[in-house]
Design an enzyme around this catalytic site. Structure first.
Site, PDB file in Angstrom:
ATOM      1  N   CYS A 116       0.812  -1.228   0.000  1.00  0.00           N
ATOM      2  CA  CYS A 116       0.000   0.000   0.000  1.00  0.00           C
ATOM      3  C   CYS A 116       0.840   1.271   0.000  1.00  0.00           C
ATOM      4  O   CYS A 116       0.296   2.362  -0.166  1.00  0.00           O
ATOM      5  CB  CYS A 116      -0.954   0.009   1.184  1.00  0.00           C
ATOM      6  SG  CYS A 116      -2.188  -1.290   1.057  1.00  0.00           S
ATOM      7  N   HIS A 256      -3.562   7.223   2.858  1.00  0.00           N
ATOM      8  CA  HIS A 256      -3.976   5.933   2.313  1.00  0.00           C
ATOM      9  C   HIS A 256      -5.349   5.559   2.870  1.00  0.00           C
ATOM     10  O   HIS A 256      -5.566   5.583   4.083  1.00  0.00           O
ATOM     11  CB  HIS A 256      -2.938   4.878   2.681  1.00  0.00           C
ATOM     12  CG  HIS A 256      -3.325   3.501   2.258  1.00  0.00           C
ATOM     13  ND1 HIS A 256      -3.764   3.216   0.975  1.00  0.00           N
ATOM     14  CD2 HIS A 256      -3.371   2.338   2.944  1.00  0.00           C
ATOM     15  CE1 HIS A 256      -4.047   1.926   0.907  1.00  0.00           C
ATOM     16  NE2 HIS A 256      -3.821   1.378   2.073  1.00  0.00           N
ATOM     17  N   ASN A 286     -10.447   0.156  -0.197  1.00  0.00           N
ATOM     18  CA  ASN A 286      -8.985   0.272  -0.235  1.00  0.00           C
ATOM     19  C   ASN A 286      -8.484  -0.226  -1.590  1.00  0.00           C
ATOM     20  O   ASN A 286      -8.542  -1.426  -1.869  1.00  0.00           O
ATOM     21  CB  ASN A 286      -8.412  -0.564   0.920  1.00  0.00           C
ATOM     22  CG  ASN A 286      -6.887  -0.527   0.966  1.00  0.00           C
ATOM     23  OD1 ASN A 286      -6.231  -0.041   0.045  1.00  0.00           O
ATOM     24  ND2 ASN A 286      -6.333  -1.058   2.041  1.00  0.00           N
TER      25      ASN A 286
HETATM   26  O1  UT7 Z   1      -4.006  -1.183   3.452  1.00  0.00           O
HETATM   27  C1  UT7 Z   1      -3.046  -1.939   4.103  1.00  0.00           C
HETATM   28  C2  UT7 Z   1      -3.113  -1.785   5.561  1.00  0.00           C
HETATM   29  N1  UT7 Z   1      -4.321  -2.365   6.067  1.00  0.00           N
HETATM   30  C3  UT7 Z   1      -4.951  -1.776   7.045  1.00  0.00           C
HETATM   31  O2  UT7 Z   1      -4.561  -0.709   7.488  1.00  0.00           O
HETATM   32  C4  UT7 Z   1      -6.148  -2.473   7.652  1.00  0.00           C
HETATM   33  C5  UT7 Z   1      -6.053  -2.433   9.139  1.00  0.00           C
HETATM   34  N2  UT7 Z   1      -7.130  -3.170   9.827  1.00  0.00           N
HETATM   35  C6  UT7 Z   1      -8.410  -2.771   9.806  1.00  0.00           C
HETATM   36  O3  UT7 Z   1      -8.775  -1.834   9.127  1.00  0.00           O
HETATM   37  C7  UT7 Z   1      -9.372  -3.476  10.735  1.00  0.00           C
HETATM   38  O4  UT7 Z   1      -8.634  -4.283  11.607  1.00  0.00           O
HETATM   39  C8  UT7 Z   1     -10.419  -4.344  10.004  1.00  0.00           C
HETATM   40  C9  UT7 Z   1     -11.425  -3.466   9.273  1.00  0.00           C
HETATM   41  C10 UT7 Z   1      -9.744  -5.278   9.039  1.00  0.00           C
HETATM   42  C11 UT7 Z   1     -11.205  -5.157  11.025  1.00  0.00           C
HETATM   43  O5  UT7 Z   1     -11.810  -4.289  11.983  1.00  0.00           O
HETATM   44  P1  UT7 Z   1     -11.580  -4.538  13.542  1.00  0.00           P
HETATM   45  O6  UT7 Z   1     -12.362  -3.518  14.252  1.00  0.00           O
HETATM   46  O7  UT7 Z   1     -10.089  -4.567  13.803  1.00  0.00           O
HETATM   47  O8  UT7 Z   1     -12.219  -5.935  13.754  1.00  0.00           O
HETATM   48  P2  UT7 Z   1     -11.527  -7.266  14.315  1.00  0.00           P
HETATM   49  O9  UT7 Z   1     -10.644  -7.876  13.289  1.00  0.00           O
HETATM   50  O10 UT7 Z   1     -10.955  -6.962  15.668  1.00  0.00           O
HETATM   51  O11 UT7 Z   1     -12.788  -8.176  14.488  1.00  0.00           O
HETATM   52  C12 UT7 Z   1     -13.831  -7.852  15.437  1.00  0.00           C
HETATM   53  C13 UT7 Z   1     -14.935  -8.892  15.313  1.00  0.00           C
HETATM   54  C14 UT7 Z   1     -14.417 -10.319  15.296  1.00  0.00           C
HETATM   55  O12 UT7 Z   1     -15.320 -11.137  15.996  1.00  0.00           O
HETATM   56  P3  UT7 Z   1     -14.999 -11.572  17.510  1.00  0.00           P
HETATM   57  O13 UT7 Z   1     -13.685 -12.273  17.456  1.00  0.00           O
HETATM   58  O14 UT7 Z   1     -14.918 -10.284  18.293  1.00  0.00           O
HETATM   59  O15 UT7 Z   1     -16.159 -12.432  17.831  1.00  0.00           O
HETATM   60  C15 UT7 Z   1     -14.443 -10.693  13.826  1.00  0.00           C
HETATM   61  O16 UT7 Z   1     -14.608 -12.078  13.621  1.00  0.00           O
HETATM   62  O17 UT7 Z   1     -15.624  -8.711  14.070  1.00  0.00           O
HETATM   63  C16 UT7 Z   1     -15.651  -9.950  13.336  1.00  0.00           C
HETATM   64  N3  UT7 Z   1     -15.595  -9.651  11.912  1.00  0.00           N
HETATM   65  C17 UT7 Z   1     -16.681  -9.329  11.181  1.00  0.00           C
HETATM   66  N4  UT7 Z   1     -17.969  -9.217  11.518  1.00  0.00           N
HETATM   67  C18 UT7 Z   1     -18.835  -8.854  10.547  1.00  0.00           C
HETATM   68  C19 UT7 Z   1     -14.512  -9.607  11.091  1.00  0.00           C
HETATM   69  N5  UT7 Z   1     -14.870  -9.270   9.844  1.00  0.00           N
HETATM   70  C20 UT7 Z   1     -16.214  -9.096   9.877  1.00  0.00           C
HETATM   71  C21 UT7 Z   1     -17.164  -8.738   8.912  1.00  0.00           C
HETATM   72  N6  UT7 Z   1     -18.456  -8.625   9.282  1.00  0.00           N
HETATM   73  N7  UT7 Z   1     -16.833  -8.475   7.620  1.00  0.00           N
END
Ligand code: UT7
Length: 332
Positions: A116, A256, A286
């Site tokens: 990225c 970004h 993204n």
């Molecule tokens: O561009 C390159 C660099 N990339 C980035 O900068 C991305 C950085 N990361 C992020 O933007 C975020 O971490 C995400 C958007 C990918 C995820 O958001 P988050 O708030 O960090 O969620 P999480 O991964 O901590 O997941 C929270 C919960 C989990 O469930 P439990 O374990 O709390 O029961 C996930 O399984 O949300 C669940 N989850 C979803 N739920 C509904 C993960 N993906 C989804 C989804 N829909 N699509």
């Protein structure tokens, strides 16, 4: 101050027509529009459906828009840098194909890959060629067909990414506009958290790698999020301090588009008012190497000569950085 600086003198952008909305994704994986919107800020993304077209197609369309708008003669372009994480093919340089397609027949070209941060690093490379006096016209293109490496069964990644392309032209400037300063960083310990396991020299493609879905992007979102917030905000604050820029003297943040919350945290650390933060993640998701030039393309009419712009990225590798650039022209 350096006598010749490297300024952006033209921009172009392109996204494919097909829209993949949060409602569409609700039918494909266990997710909701509400979850995606609150966690990322994304409402929809664009997908290049044509199987015969790769990332270079997106880059060609963006470059053509730039050429048509600016009137630059493609034969006068000295060099084409193609920033991408999804080249058309593993070996033949996509940049060469792109340069030929747009008629830049006197240019040499190569691909630049830094996930990225590819486009941001490309800004540094393009500027160095201009500042040194070696070349006069460098076309920097950022494009990614992310849909070609995303697993649409994995809700943790498929909701984030989209396809798109953008292009900018760098030329010499004698009025002090253009790139002023940069802080670029990497940390190879980050590669376990955002990667594609197979298809490279460690794990070449095999039936097993395909069966195990190892050719798709894997991301440990929570870890990447933590590093993205602290590093992107950190370098953006640092570059402001180093150049004695107050929040009032920064006109725009071009960050970004990985996650609205990461951009928001960066802007907060810089004490920037929300209206100075360029955003289009809600429409495109993204798009990896295309996020920065697509922001410039979408907001071109709002950018004024002399505006102080801070660019910032964070991505796989890990790679991250910030660039301070003075905008060089008023668009009509
Ligand atoms: O561009 C390159 C660099 N990339 C980035 O900068 C991305 C950085 N990361 C992020 O933007 C975020 O971490 C995400 C958007 C990918 C995820 O958001 P988050 O708030 O960090 O969620 P999480 O991964 O901590 O997941 C929270 C919960 C989990 O469930 P439990 O374990 O709390 O029961 C996930 O399984 O949300 C669940 N989850 C979803 N739920 C509904 C993960 N993906 C989804 C989804 N829909 N699509």
């Amino acid at each position: 101050m350096k006598s010749t600086t490297a300024a952006i003198t033209a921009v172009g952008g392109y996204v494919p027509e097909d829209v993949l909305s949060n409602q569409d994704l609700e039918k494909m994986v266990e997710t909701t529009d509400e979850w995606i919107t609150t966690r990322t800020g994304i409402k929809e993304r664009r997908i290049l459906k044509d199987k015969d077209k790769g990332s270079s197609y997106l880059g060609v369309k963006a470059s053509e828009e730039l050429i048509n708008k600016s009137g630059v003669d493609p034969e006068s372009i000295d060099m084409v840098i193609f920033a991408t994480a999804t080249p058309d093919m593993p070996v033949a340089a996509s940049a060469s194909y792109l340069a030929t397609k747009i008629g830049a027949k006197n240019a040499f070209s190569y691909d630049l890959m830094a996930a990225c941060s590819s486009f941001l690093y490309g800004m540094s490379t393009a500027s160095a060629y201009i500042e040194s006096g070696r070349y006069k016209k460098v076309l920097l293109v950022g494009a990614d067909k992310m849909s070609s490496i995303i697993d649409y069964q994995d809700r943790a990644t498929c909701i984030i990414f989209g396809d798109g392309g953008g292009a900018v032209l760098f030329e010499p400037d004698e009025e002090g506009m253009g790139l002023q300063d940069e802080i670029l960083r990497t940390d190879g310990n980050g590669r376990d958290f955002l990667k594609i396991d197979a298809g490279g020299s460690i794990m070449p493609a095999s039936h097993k790698t395909v069966d195990e879905r190892k050719h798709y992007v894997f991301q440990d979102g929570r870890t990447v999020f933590k590093f993205a917030v602290s590093n992107m905000a950190g370098v953006s604050e640092q570059i402001m301090k180093r150049n004695e820029l107050s929040a009032a003297s920064v006109d725009h943040l071009v960050a970004h588009q990985a996650n609205k919350r990461i951009v928001g945290a960066t802007a907060a650390r810089m004490n920037l008012e929300p209206e100075k933060v360029l955003m289009n993640i809600q429409r495109y998701g993204n798009t990896t190497s295309a996020t920065l030039p697509l922001l410039l393309s979408d907001y071109e009419s709002k950018l004024k000569k002399g505006d102080n712009i801070i660019f910032a990225t964070f991505g796989g590798g890990f790679t991250w950085g910030s660039i301070y650039l003075k905008w060089a022209y008023n668009s009509n």
